[in-house]
Enzyme design. Sequence first.
Site, PDB file in Angstrom:
ATOM      1  N   GLN A 165       0.752  -1.149  -0.083  1.00  0.00           N
ATOM      2  CA  GLN A 165       0.063  -0.125   0.099  1.00  0.00           C
ATOM      3  C   GLN A 165       0.965   1.305   0.124  1.00  0.00           C
ATOM      4  O   GLN A 165       1.613   1.457   1.033  1.00  0.00           O
ATOM      5  CB  GLN A 165      -1.040  -0.107   1.287  1.00  0.00           C
TER       6      GLN A 165
ATOM      7  N   SER B  12       1.280   6.487   2.624  1.00  0.00           N
ATOM      8  CA  SER B  12       1.930   7.321   3.390  1.00  0.00           C
ATOM      9  C   SER B  12       3.239   7.836   2.538  1.00  0.00           C
ATOM     10  O   SER B  12       3.924   7.177   2.121  1.00  0.00           O
ATOM     11  CB  SER B  12       2.546   6.627   4.816  1.00  0.00           C
TER      12      SER B  12
ATOM     13  N   GLU C 171      -8.828  -1.614   5.838  1.00  0.00           N
ATOM     14  CA  GLU C 171      -7.521  -1.816   6.611  1.00  0.00           C
ATOM     15  C   GLU C 171      -8.008  -1.721   8.149  1.00  0.00           C
ATOM     16  O   GLU C 171      -7.390  -2.759   8.784  1.00  0.00           O
ATOM     17  CB  GLU C 171      -6.658  -0.648   6.575  1.00  0.00           C
TER      18      GLU C 171
ATOM     19  N   GLU D 126      -5.249   8.440  18.107  1.00  0.00           N
ATOM     20  CA  GLU D 126      -5.603   9.741  17.820  1.00  0.00           C
ATOM     21  C   GLU D 126      -6.526  10.375  16.816  1.00  0.00           C
ATOM     22  O   GLU D 126      -7.664  10.896  16.800  1.00  0.00           O
ATOM     23  CB  GLU D 126      -4.563  11.140  18.211  1.00  0.00           C
TER      24      GLU D 126
HETATM   25  C1  FAD Z   1       4.068  -0.754  11.367  1.00  0.00           C
HETATM   26  C2  FAD Z   1       3.835   0.030  10.434  1.00  0.00           C
HETATM   27  C3  FAD Z   1       3.393  -0.033   9.220  1.00  0.00           C
HETATM   28  C4  FAD Z   1       2.835   0.696   8.271  1.00  0.00           C
HETATM   29  N1  FAD Z   1       2.451   0.385   7.004  1.00  0.00           N
HETATM   30  C5  FAD Z   1       2.161   1.275   6.088  1.00  0.00           C
HETATM   31  C6  FAD Z   1       1.940   0.928   4.770  1.00  0.00           C
HETATM   32  O1  FAD Z   1       2.051  -0.268   4.467  1.00  0.00           O
HETATM   33  N2  FAD Z   1       1.434   1.707   3.604  1.00  0.00           N
HETATM   34  C7  FAD Z   1       1.209   3.124   4.231  1.00  0.00           C
HETATM   35  O2  FAD Z   1       0.926   3.744   3.398  1.00  0.00           O
HETATM   36  N3  FAD Z   1       1.592   3.473   5.477  1.00  0.00           N
HETATM   37  C8  FAD Z   1       1.774   2.678   6.359  1.00  0.00           C
HETATM   38  N4  FAD Z   1       2.167   2.950   7.631  1.00  0.00           N
HETATM   39  C9  FAD Z   1       2.062   4.414   7.929  1.00  0.00           C
HETATM   40  C10 FAD Z   1       1.086   4.618   8.992  1.00  0.00           C
HETATM   41  O3  FAD Z   1      -0.198   4.699   8.162  1.00  0.00           O
HETATM   42  C11 FAD Z   1       1.230   6.237   9.422  1.00  0.00           C
HETATM   43  O4  FAD Z   1       2.314   6.101  10.106  1.00  0.00           O
HETATM   44  C12 FAD Z   1       0.235   6.686  10.191  1.00  0.00           C
HETATM   45  O5  FAD Z   1      -1.088   7.120   9.530  1.00  0.00           O
HETATM   46  C13 FAD Z   1       0.906   8.134  11.174  1.00  0.00           C
HETATM   47  O6  FAD Z   1       1.512   8.970  10.172  1.00  0.00           O
HETATM   48  P1  FAD Z   1       2.706   9.592  10.682  1.00  0.00           P
HETATM   49  O7  FAD Z   1       3.905   8.544  10.859  1.00  0.00           O
HETATM   50  O8  FAD Z   1       3.061  10.497   9.396  1.00  0.00           O
HETATM   51  O9  FAD Z   1       2.552  10.431  11.662  1.00  0.00           O
HETATM   52  P2  FAD Z   1       1.990  11.923  11.976  1.00  0.00           P
HETATM   53  O10 FAD Z   1       0.722  12.156  11.045  1.00  0.00           O
HETATM   54  O11 FAD Z   1       3.036  13.071  11.711  1.00  0.00           O
HETATM   55  O12 FAD Z   1       1.529  12.031  13.398  1.00  0.00           O
HETATM   56  C14 FAD Z   1       2.370  12.469  14.274  1.00  0.00           C
HETATM   57  C15 FAD Z   1       1.551  12.514  15.738  1.00  0.00           C
HETATM   58  O13 FAD Z   1       0.641  13.286  15.585  1.00  0.00           O
HETATM   59  C16 FAD Z   1      -0.744  12.837  16.038  1.00  0.00           C
HETATM   60  N5  FAD Z   1      -1.730  13.532  15.033  1.00  0.00           N
HETATM   61  C17 FAD Z   1      -1.735  13.931  13.830  1.00  0.00           C
HETATM   62  N6  FAD Z   1      -2.776  14.598  13.229  1.00  0.00           N
HETATM   63  C18 FAD Z   1      -3.407  14.568  14.400  1.00  0.00           C
HETATM   64  C19 FAD Z   1      -4.741  15.166  14.600  1.00  0.00           C
HETATM   65  N7  FAD Z   1      -5.592  15.518  13.351  1.00  0.00           N
HETATM   66  N8  FAD Z   1      -5.264  14.992  15.574  1.00  0.00           N
HETATM   67  C20 FAD Z   1      -4.694  14.522  16.865  1.00  0.00           C
HETATM   68  N9  FAD Z   1      -3.490  13.851  16.713  1.00  0.00           N
HETATM   69  C21 FAD Z   1      -2.855  14.088  15.549  1.00  0.00           C
HETATM   70  C22 FAD Z   1      -0.582  11.389  15.718  1.00  0.00           C
HETATM   71  O14 FAD Z   1      -1.597  10.720  16.416  1.00  0.00           O
HETATM   72  C23 FAD Z   1       0.831  11.091  15.997  1.00  0.00           C
HETATM   73  O15 FAD Z   1       0.691  10.952  17.632  1.00  0.00           O
HETATM   74  C24 FAD Z   1       2.736   2.094   8.565  1.00  0.00           C
HETATM   75  C25 FAD Z   1       2.937   2.344  10.115  1.00  0.00           C
HETATM   76  C26 FAD Z   1       3.460   1.415  10.835  1.00  0.00           C
HETATM   77  C27 FAD Z   1       4.048   2.067  12.271  1.00  0.00           C
END
Ligand code: FAD
Length: 414
Positions: A135, A138, A253, A382
Amino acid sequence: MTVTEDAPLTDEQLRDRVVTWLRDNLPAPWVEAIDTGDDQLLARARPQVEFNEWCARLGEAGWATPTWPREYGGGGLEPGQARVVNEELSRYKVPRSFNVIGIGMGGPTIMQWGSEELKHRYLPPMAQHKEIWCQLFSEPGAGSDVAGLSTRAERDGDEWVVNGQKVWTTLAHVASFGMLVARTDPDAPKHKGLTYFVVDMHAPGVEVRPLKQMTGDAEFNEVFLTDVRIPDSHRLGPVGEGWAVATTTLMNERVALSGAGSSGGDNVGGGPVDALVAAAKAGGAWSDPVLRQRLVQAMIESRVLKITNFRSAAARKSGRPAGPEGSITKLFQAEHNQRLQNLAVDVLGSAALAWDQNSPVGGSVRGFLRSRANTIEGGTSEVMRNILGDRVLGLPREPDPSRNAPWKDIPRSS
Ligand SMILES: Cc1cc2nc3c(=O)[nH]c(=O)nc-3n(C[C@H](O)[C@H](O)[C@H](O)COP(=O)(O)OP(=O)(O)OC[C@H]3O[C@@H](n4cnc5c(N)ncnc54)[C@H](O)[C@@H]3O)c2cc1C
């Protein structure tokens, strides 16, 4: 024999059919080990089953995707019947495909948005573990707010040319195909200028770099896309409607990550709660009233999760697609599993430091470490709470000043 060849089956007839198929297809010592509860015999029988060949056979028979239509390689069963199938597959402890992003998310998305040609081309090999999927949503600058993503797709005749970077892409290093969301109209507001594609992960310009995590595994990757060409026939949904297609993937998902797609709450994460209770009784932790209370609480949570998953499966059975209730079980499952892993460490003491879940002392620090990801992957807790507040409880929507602005005018760091 495949899942169903004739009129609808009762649950008992279906159960018989699954068991007969398993007994015909598994090595005799495996069947004997299940019948007698002999785990050592099972351990000796395991090498007799070649993983890829077994997953293909399970998929060809329709058991890997019991609810998919038969013409696309599925079993043509109802969600309630799929539970019967999964119960027997779990009871016989058979290996299952790790192609969960394909089967749990890509398949339902192609089913809803793909052409007949794409459905016939991609769904059967996905079910049979012959083509693994990933997928590509991100990016370094777009995770929770994935609609703000920057990867560009530009039209060139019958093709699209894609440039950008994805991150956290689970299984990209072994994937044949990826589900890609890219920006096709930077002048439109962020949710409106996206389009969804199926991308060949071996196409020129796709570079996959594995990322090592604290468990020592490298299950996810960075993916760099440089002038990658995708035929327009591999677009899912209309140009500019990629967010609606992505929503189908994300809803599925959450269901896949909540355990609703499998046999339910007892088999999640680091193993059944009942096994932890048994270990507590054997090791003496059961006599500690605080640990006992936490164990009982974990048992209650696992039952609540299971029943909520049944409810959500029943809703889907009545024809409703996966809805926001997937966010309830995704949130609950993620936090429950972390509590369970913490509890396992407290119950097992130093034995919990064993690396492997199958170690003779029964611990698994690896499961504990991996569970940290549960509240991030598939949308953070969150964000799940925001979705529930907004779409289920009807609370005012979270303010987003950039929602209706052209994407190209939204300030961003990269
Ligand atoms: C093991 C693992 C596998 C993954 N596999 C995939 C994959 O196959 N394909 C893919 O596309 N993605 C994948 N992901 C990515 C995952 O979807 C993202 O890590 C997740 O959506 C969070 O995005 P970010 O890491 O950019 O954090 P950010 O969006 O930068 O968030 C940072 C912090 O801010 C908080 N935050 C952000 N926005 C808000 C809001 N509006 N209100 C309150 N709090 C908020 C979050 O909760 C978090 O604590 C994977 C992640 C992990 C850990």
